[in-house]
Design a protein around this motif. Sequence first.
Motif, mmCIF file in Angstrom:
data_model
loop_
_atom_site.group_PDB
_atom_site.id
_atom_site.type_symbol
_atom_site.label_atom_id
_atom_site.label_comp_id
_atom_site.label_asym_id
_atom_site.label_seq_id
_atom_site.Cartn_x
_atom_site.Cartn_y
_atom_site.Cartn_z
ATOM 1 N N GLY A 1 0.817 -1.198 0.000
ATOM 2 C CA GLY A 1 0.000 0.000 0.000
ATOM 3 C C GLY A 1 0.857 1.256 0.000
ATOM 4 N N PHE A 2 1.984 1.208 -0.693
ATOM 5 C CA PHE A 2 2.964 2.287 -0.620
ATOM 6 C C PHE A 2 2.498 3.588 -1.277
ATOM 7 N N LYS A 3 1.425 3.553 -2.056
ATOM 8 C CA LYS A 3 0.976 4.761 -2.740
ATOM 9 C C LYS A 3 -0.073 5.533 -1.945
ATOM 10 N N PHE B 1 -1.942 -2.345 -8.608
ATOM 11 C CA PHE B 1 -2.431 -1.452 -9.665
ATOM 12 C C PHE B 1 -1.345 -0.527 -10.224
ATOM 13 N N GLU B 2 -0.142 -0.611 -9.689
ATOM 14 C CA GLU B 2 0.947 0.239 -10.172
ATOM 15 C C GLU B 2 1.537 -0.335 -11.462
ATOM 16 N N GLU C 1 11.488 4.517 -11.284
ATOM 17 C CA GLU C 1 10.709 5.020 -12.409
ATOM 18 C C GLU C 1 9.727 6.105 -11.978
ATOM 19 N N LEU C 2 9.575 6.289 -10.660
ATOM 20 C CA LEU C 2 8.704 7.331 -10.126
ATOM 21 C C LEU C 2 9.557 8.519 -9.708
ATOM 22 N N THR D 1 16.223 7.973 -7.191
ATOM 23 C CA THR D 1 17.556 7.468 -6.841
ATOM 24 C C THR D 1 17.519 6.058 -6.262
ATOM 25 N N LEU D 2 16.339 5.465 -6.150
ATOM 26 C CA LEU D 2 16.211 4.168 -5.491
ATOM 27 C C LEU D 2 16.010 3.036 -6.496
#
Length: 262
Positions: A8-10, A36-37, A44-45, A50-51
């Motif tokens: 649920g990181f978003k 859903f990402e 890419e976000l 940088t990750l």
Amino acid sequence: MIKILVAGFKGKMGATATKMVIDHEGFELVGVLDPFEEKDNLQELPEYATLDVPIFKTKEEVISVQPDVWIDFTIPKVAYENTRFAIEHHISPVVGTTGLTEEQLEELTARSEELQVGGLIAPNFAVGAVLMMQFAQKAAEYFPDVEIIELHHDNKLDAPSGTAIKTAEMMSEVRKKKTQGHPEEKELLAGARGADFDGMKIHSVRLPGLIAHQQVQFGGIGEGLTIRHDSYDRSSFMTGVALGCEKVVQLNTLVYGLENLL
């Protein structure tokens, strides 16, 4: 170094938890989960350029990075399945998603004990909120007349909040049994007096601009007592989330409530 996955990181809480893990010296973010990402990697976000951290679409993919801890800030119908999956695969869950049923909590706890997997499900990760619940429990010994008003943002899916229910449960353990209000009281509009928990009333407020707030209001003869906690920013929860991540890897069962780790 504790290897952590965030499900649920978003979401607003999930994003805050993800940042906490990234900034914490003792944690390593090994993956995030969102079915859903469309992107496959955090880099890419723009906010995570940088990750190099994989974005997983399914629970099964998570196993490849072997996380120690599974942080979950999703939605109730997903959180149960995620937590069960984590326990089954010996990943310690730290769950802030509320709305799980008592039966689900009992089932997850029993399974964690069977597999000797530590975990934490907490209705509130703010230390001040935990203290508020403990103070309210103490006050309920002397003030059986009490109502809970909980206030949250208008995107919260469950009502009452997990914190309100947990507070009522704790007060019920020590409070003299009493049904409040006049015996002939009538609601002119259904729900006007709020939800009933063991004779106590709980009121839920949902408005934009709020984060998480709760007021426990006691009444007595000639006096009143109000205990209130306010989270003005989601960062208030991260001390508790970080503590949970550090502690669950040392446990061999699932516990409910941050107070069990303080």
